[in-house]
Design an enzyme around this catalytic site. Structure first.
Site, PDB file in Angstrom:
ATOM      1  N   GLY A  10       0.834  -1.209   0.000  1.00  0.00           N
ATOM      2  CA  GLY A  10       0.000   0.000   0.000  1.00  0.00           C
ATOM      3  C   GLY A  10       0.863   1.251   0.000  1.00  0.00           C
ATOM      4  N   ARG A  72       0.660  -5.021  -5.112  1.00  0.00           N
ATOM      5  CA  ARG A  72       0.751  -6.090  -4.110  1.00  0.00           C
ATOM      6  C   ARG A  72       1.168  -7.410  -4.770  1.00  0.00           C
ATOM      7  NH1 ARG A  72      -0.877  -4.215   0.771  1.00  0.00           N
ATOM      8  NH2 ARG A  72      -2.396  -2.520   0.827  1.00  0.00           N
ATOM      9  N   ASP A 103       5.438  -5.449   5.809  1.00  0.00           N
ATOM     10  CA  ASP A 103       5.830  -6.838   6.079  1.00  0.00           C
ATOM     11  C   ASP A 103       5.739  -7.741   4.850  1.00  0.00           C
ATOM     12  OD1 ASP A 103       3.107  -6.562   6.243  1.00  0.00           O
ATOM     13  OD2 ASP A 103       2.845  -8.012   7.858  1.00  0.00           O
ATOM     14  N   THR A 125       4.787   1.513   6.337  1.00  0.00           N
ATOM     15  CA  THR A 125       3.388   1.112   6.375  1.00  0.00           C
ATOM     16  C   THR A 125       2.672   2.036   7.334  1.00  0.00           C
ATOM     17  OG1 THR A 125       1.755  -0.494   7.130  1.00  0.00           O
ATOM     18  CG2 THR A 125       3.960  -0.787   8.024  1.00  0.00           C
ATOM     19  N   ASP A 127       0.235   1.387   8.840  1.00  0.00           N
ATOM     20  CA  ASP A 127      -0.196   0.559   9.975  1.00  0.00           C
ATOM     21  C   ASP A 127       0.827   0.614  11.126  1.00  0.00           C
ATOM     22  OD1 ASP A 127      -2.297  -0.143   8.392  1.00  0.00           O
ATOM     23  OD2 ASP A 127      -1.793  -2.262   8.218  1.00  0.00           O
ATOM     24  N   ASP A 129       3.267  -1.323  11.964  1.00  0.00           N
ATOM     25  CA  ASP A 129       3.309  -2.558  12.755  1.00  0.00           C
ATOM     26  C   ASP A 129       4.508  -3.460  12.448  1.00  0.00           C
ATOM     27  OD1 ASP A 129       2.545  -3.330  10.245  1.00  0.00           O
ATOM     28  OD2 ASP A 129       0.726  -4.384  10.840  1.00  0.00           O
ATOM     29  N   GLY A 170      -5.814  -0.335   9.649  1.00  0.00           N
ATOM     30  CA  GLY A 170      -5.017  -1.057  10.637  1.00  0.00           C
ATOM     31  C   GLY A 170      -5.382  -2.524  10.540  1.00  0.00           C
ATOM     32  N   ARG A 171      -4.570  -3.249   9.757  1.00  0.00           N
ATOM     33  CA  ARG A 171      -4.938  -4.634   9.447  1.00  0.00           C
ATOM     34  C   ARG A 171      -4.840  -5.547  10.661  1.00  0.00           C
ATOM     35  NH1 ARG A 171      -5.449  -7.430   5.021  1.00  0.00           N
ATOM     36  NH2 ARG A 171      -4.693  -5.829   3.619  1.00  0.00           N
ATOM     37  N   HIS A 274      -8.911   5.436   2.366  1.00  0.00           N
ATOM     38  CA  HIS A 274      -7.634   5.808   1.743  1.00  0.00           C
ATOM     39  C   HIS A 274      -7.269   7.278   1.910  1.00  0.00           C
ATOM     40  CE1 HIS A 274      -8.434   1.868   0.055  1.00  0.00           C
ATOM     41  NE2 HIS A 274      -7.140   1.792  -0.141  1.00  0.00           N
ATOM     42  N   ARG A 277      -4.103   7.530   3.565  1.00  0.00           N
ATOM     43  CA  ARG A 277      -2.857   7.210   2.864  1.00  0.00           C
ATOM     44  C   ARG A 277      -2.500   8.254   1.814  1.00  0.00           C
ATOM     45  NH1 ARG A 277      -3.588   1.084   1.731  1.00  0.00           N
ATOM     46  NH2 ARG A 277      -3.169   1.739  -0.405  1.00  0.00           N
TER      47      ARG A 277
HETATM   48  O1  F6P Z   1      -0.970  -1.437   3.737  1.00  0.00           O
HETATM   49  C1  F6P Z   1      -1.764  -1.549   4.867  1.00  0.00           C
HETATM   50  C2  F6P Z   1      -3.135  -1.040   4.592  1.00  0.00           C
HETATM   51  O2  F6P Z   1      -3.117   0.356   4.609  1.00  0.00           O
HETATM   52  C3  F6P Z   1      -4.146  -1.602   5.571  1.00  0.00           C
HETATM   53  O3  F6P Z   1      -4.297  -0.855   6.714  1.00  0.00           O
HETATM   54  C4  F6P Z   1      -5.376  -1.671   4.716  1.00  0.00           C
HETATM   55  O4  F6P Z   1      -6.224  -2.684   5.157  1.00  0.00           O
HETATM   56  C5  F6P Z   1      -4.854  -2.007   3.387  1.00  0.00           C
HETATM   57  O5  F6P Z   1      -3.591  -1.436   3.315  1.00  0.00           O
HETATM   58  C6  F6P Z   1      -5.730  -1.548   2.244  1.00  0.00           C
HETATM   59  O6  F6P Z   1      -5.134  -1.944   1.065  1.00  0.00           O
HETATM   60  P1  F6P Z   1      -5.636  -1.585  -0.383  1.00  0.00           P
HETATM   61  O7  F6P Z   1      -5.248  -0.166  -0.645  1.00  0.00           O
HETATM   62  O8  F6P Z   1      -4.899  -2.524  -1.252  1.00  0.00           O
HETATM   63  O9  F6P Z   1      -7.105  -1.764  -0.400  1.00  0.00           O
END
Ligand code: F6P
Length: 343
Positions: A10, A72, A103, A125, A127, A129, A170-171, A274, A277
């Site tokens: 991500g 990914r 990770d 990340t 997250d 973590d 936050g996975r 998002h 992010r």
């Molecule tokens: O990379 C971690 C993360 O931000 C998680 O918190 C979230 O669940 C996931 O990515 C979402 O991913 P995508 O953008 O692929 O839907």
């Protein structure tokens, strides 16, 4: 040296600041730099890369996303995937690969190092973590976004005397929920590390009403587990690293419905998604990503491979990639206890 840099998994604010730092330090040291496009996808098949020039890494410090793109893609899922990656690196004459990722991305980096290719990791990340580091690129900006959202949601929750459920990313770990919730004055924070039942949540809301508090804000991590909380649709769709689509679990929405049904309190949900992010990195992310990018190039020259540039007590330290790969660092439970004081 001929270095390559990639961003995987991500995206997160601060990736471009790190790419710029890798480029600037490398050019200063007389190196050349290849940008691998779209994470590991750029090193399978024919590969996809661009030559990074001083111009290419100029003017990007403050810009969100990543000029290299991301994905990914997991080469370990393809037969001979790591050989394919090594071949693509060799064809491009690359001596060292700098991998900016979380990770999943770093677990491939670790496998590549184990197969004999010099790799250096940079923690990214939102997250936050990853084990072995107290900082990951993107986390501070994400927390700031959550804090600003909570400031806004407070006024509308208060005006309507409602319960507001705010779902954040936050996975597997609740860093964003806990830190953002603490900064934004959340009245309850639900995270994967601390199981709480719907009855607990409703009892807490009831207690607050009795104290004369006529609105409440609950921050919930998308990865939280609770009986009957998760939409079953979610389990069917997985990425190449085996993760379910957490947005499809609809944790916030389901929780809001259940609270309303059980307490009769008018409840709304906001899913920040998002937004957390996107956009420009904050000052801390810019500075830290810059330090990490510079350090990664210096590690390459020192021959320190198979490591992540970790942050411990504001010092940069090499952390064995094998100890990071596929692991999760949960929240500091003392911080959670502290946050409970304000629930
Ligand atoms: O990379 C971690 C993360 O931000 C998680 O918190 C979230 O669940 C996931 O990515 C979402 O991913 P995508 O953008 O692929 O839907």
């Amino acid at each position: 040296m001929r270095l390559a840099v990639m961003t995987g998994g991500g995206d997160a604010p601060g990736l471009n600041a790190a790419i710029r730092a890798v480029g600037r330090r490398a050019f200063e040291r007389g190196d050349s730099v290849v940008g691998i496009r779209n994470g590991w996808q750029g090193l399978v098949g024919e590969g996809d890369s661009i030559e990074l020039t001083p111009q290419a890494v100029s003017g990007i410090l403050h810009i969100g996303g990543t000029i290299l793109g991301t994905s990914r893609t997991n080469p370990l899922k393809r037969p001979g995937g790591i050989d394919e990656v090594q071949r693509n690196l060799r064809v491009r004459g690359i001596d060292v690969l700098i991998v900016i990722g979380g990770d999943d991305t770093l677990s491939v980096a670790s496998a590549l190092h184990a197969a004999g290719f010099p790799v250096i990791g940079i923690p990214k990340t939102m997250d936050n973590d990853l084990p072995g580091t107290e900082y990951c690129i993107g986390f501070p900006t994400a927390v700031e976004t959550v804090t600003e959202a909570l400031d806004k949601l407070h006024t509308t929750a208060s005006a309507h005397h409602r319960v507001l459920v705010v779902e954040v990313m936050g996975r597997e770990a609740g860093w964003v929920a806990l830190t953002g919730g603490l900064a934004g004055g959340a009245d309850m924070i639900l995270i994967p590390e601390v199981p709480v039942s719907l009855d607990d949540v409703c009892a807490h809301l009831d207690r607050r009403r009795k104290l004369g508090k006529d609105f409440s804000i609950i921050v919930v991590s998308e990865g939280v587990e609770m009986p009957n909380l998760v939409s079953t649709e979610a389990v069917h769709e997985r990425d190449e690293f085996g993760h379910v689509r957490l947005d499809r679990r609809s944790v916030g929405d389901t929780l809001a419905r259940q609270i309303e049904a059980k307490t009769g309190l008018e409840t709304r949900v906001t899913v920040l998604g998002h937004i957390q992010r996107g956009g420009p990195p904050n000052a801390l992310d810019r500075v830290m990503a810059t330090r990490l990018g510079v350090a990664a190039v210096d590690y390459a020259h020192d021959g320190r491979f198979g490591v992540l540039v970790g942050v411990q007590g504001n010092k940069l330290v090499p952390v064995d990639l094998a100890a990071v790969a596929g692991q999760t660092r949960g929240v500091d439970l003392e911080l959670y206890e502290l946050a409970r004081t304000f629930f």
